[in-house]
Scaffold this motif. Sequence first.
Motif, PDB file in Angstrom:
ATOM      1  N   GLU A   1       0.790  -1.269  -0.105  1.00  0.00           N
ATOM      2  CA  GLU A   1      -0.085  -0.005   0.058  1.00  0.00           C
ATOM      3  C   GLU A   1       0.843   1.083   0.073  1.00  0.00           C
ATOM      4  O   GLU A   1       0.440   2.263  -0.671  1.00  0.00           O
ATOM      5  CB  GLU A   1      -0.788   0.036   1.288  1.00  0.00           C
ATOM      6  CG  GLU A   1      -1.998  -1.093   1.170  1.00  0.00           C
ATOM      7  CD  GLU A   1      -2.991  -0.910   2.272  1.00  0.00           C
ATOM      8  OE1 GLU A   1      -4.205  -1.365   1.910  1.00  0.00           O
ATOM      9  OE2 GLU A   1      -2.896  -0.238   3.192  1.00  0.00           O
TER      10      GLU A   1
ATOM     11  N   ARG B   1      -4.156   1.946  -1.533  1.00  0.00           N
ATOM     12  CA  ARG B   1      -4.776   1.067  -0.903  1.00  0.00           C
ATOM     13  C   ARG B   1      -5.269  -0.382  -1.611  1.00  0.00           C
ATOM     14  O   ARG B   1      -5.445  -0.271  -2.727  1.00  0.00           O
ATOM     15  CB  ARG B   1      -6.191   1.658  -0.451  1.00  0.00           C
ATOM     16  CG  ARG B   1      -6.893   1.115   0.582  1.00  0.00           C
ATOM     17  CD  ARG B   1      -8.041   1.859   1.102  1.00  0.00           C
ATOM     18  NE  ARG B   1      -8.813   0.989   2.301  1.00  0.00           N
ATOM     19  CZ  ARG B   1      -9.923   1.480   3.106  1.00  0.00           C
ATOM     20  NH1 ARG B   1     -10.259   2.887   2.765  1.00  0.00           N
ATOM     21  NH2 ARG B   1     -10.226   0.874   3.955  1.00  0.00           N
ATOM     22  N   TYR B   2      -5.086  -1.265  -0.687  1.00  0.00           N
ATOM     23  CA  TYR B   2      -5.420  -2.753  -1.351  1.00  0.00           C
ATOM     24  C   TYR B   2      -6.969  -2.476  -2.009  1.00  0.00           C
ATOM     25  O   TYR B   2      -7.791  -1.976  -1.516  1.00  0.00           O
ATOM     26  CB  TYR B   2      -5.423  -3.607  -0.267  1.00  0.00           C
ATOM     27  CG  TYR B   2      -5.898  -5.090  -0.704  1.00  0.00           C
ATOM     28  CD1 TYR B   2      -4.942  -5.768  -1.306  1.00  0.00           C
ATOM     29  CD2 TYR B   2      -7.122  -5.543  -0.293  1.00  0.00           C
ATOM     30  CE1 TYR B   2      -5.421  -7.187  -1.769  1.00  0.00           C
ATOM     31  CE2 TYR B   2      -7.595  -6.953  -0.517  1.00  0.00           C
ATOM     32  CZ  TYR B   2      -6.808  -7.571  -1.395  1.00  0.00           C
ATOM     33  OH  TYR B   2      -6.869  -9.017  -1.874  1.00  0.00           O
TER      34      TYR B   2
END
Length: 481
Positions: A264, A269-270
């Motif tokens: 990340e 963000r994932y």
Amino acid sequence: MFATTVGRAVVAAATVLALTGAQQPGAPAVGRGDRLYPAVGDPSYDATAYDISLDYHGPGRPLDAVTRIRARALTALDGFQLDFTGARVSSVLVDGRPARFTRQGERLLVTPWRQIRAREAMTVTITHTSDPHGLPGDGGWIRTRDGLAMGNQPESAHRVFPCNDHPSDKARFTFRITAPNGITVVANGLPLGAPRVSPGGTTWTYRTAHPMATELAQISIGRSAVLRHTGPEGLPLRDVVAAADRDRLAARLALTPGQLTWMEAQVGRYPFETYGILDVDTTTGFELETQTLSLFERRVLLAPERLAAPLMVHELSHQWFGDSVTPAAWSDLWLNEGHATWYEWRYRAEKRYGASLDQQARSAYQRDAANRRLAGPPALPKPPARDQLSIFRDNVYSGGALALYALRQEIGDAVFRRLERVWVTVHRDGNASTADFITLASHVAGRDLSGFLRGWLYGKTTPPMPGHPKWRQGAAPAKHT
């Protein structure tokens, strides 16, 4: 960004017209025309959702199945193609009414009871079996010591369920699997409620929150333990391991939250609703980035940390590069494997698990000319020679990562990092091509990089490496596993 998105839409529309224009209106397509896998896929419709029900009867026995596909016709259809092979088809319904069907090689040709109008939605229901007894190397079901898992890459999902088996047609998935009591089932996405237990077995239901390519579908059936924990920002994590492996794999699985945090920090963000590792007690010869649940051979997870941890990051990075942003065609495979190898290199170097980033890139540079001669340049790989998996060669792995290293040398680390973040944001949940990458790289860098990148991605010879004029070719090509 806007120009890139519009360009992709125009190219997609032109591709559909080119592939369907030579056919009679509504006639079934004969493959999507992919350069490497031309026979799979049908460009005349867009699959939007799969609902797959499977009834598992134990090791070695075919599964009873019903696959429901929601789709939208892209042209008027008197017939269409589903990819499917290796099992029995009992019936096909289109919008609830029987349709005529015939088998032709690995295609299921369907003639609906009426013409489907262009842009009209339809629901196709196929009652069939799913046979886990394919030949080794065929892909599809993977037999484990106590059950089954799936390895559908590149185009083997249709050995498990009927589908439009090309990565350009992503859809949402729901899985409903009934297995004998005492068996654990896990699939992509998150569970829809608790399993339903009855005397005849337990039914497990999972659904993906994001669209997924068919090659990334995963179902694990076996006597497994599901270990649940939490990742960055409360992300639910779940690992699927043999019950006897809880303690043996604990240290390895404990690496995942930190690896997620590391990724990340690189690209943002994932992109999905959950993540985890699937431990399989069998020899596949590969690890696989199935969406939200990466498959690993047990022997790899039990290897020393300096070997296992970079491979775990390789598959994790695919969740951004390959799963969320999926290639438009199989010739764009380097966008998956080159990026995953790049972040594997970076992680190995930063965590001191081996050679520095420059040393890894220099080693790849030394063998790049041989790789290009053997397998083609990264974005123009030669067609599979022996079996379907033979496109997964070092030219798209280290060759793709080497092109990214060269780009970073050319535009600088700060601009390169911004490009990577923009790439996974602009194309999230979609498909993208090498041309899209070149266009976006030029936009983010503020100058035309098409000549530079085309040399690295399509050239027959390896260009000079920016910043390293003394680097030379000479090593033998690597055999990638």
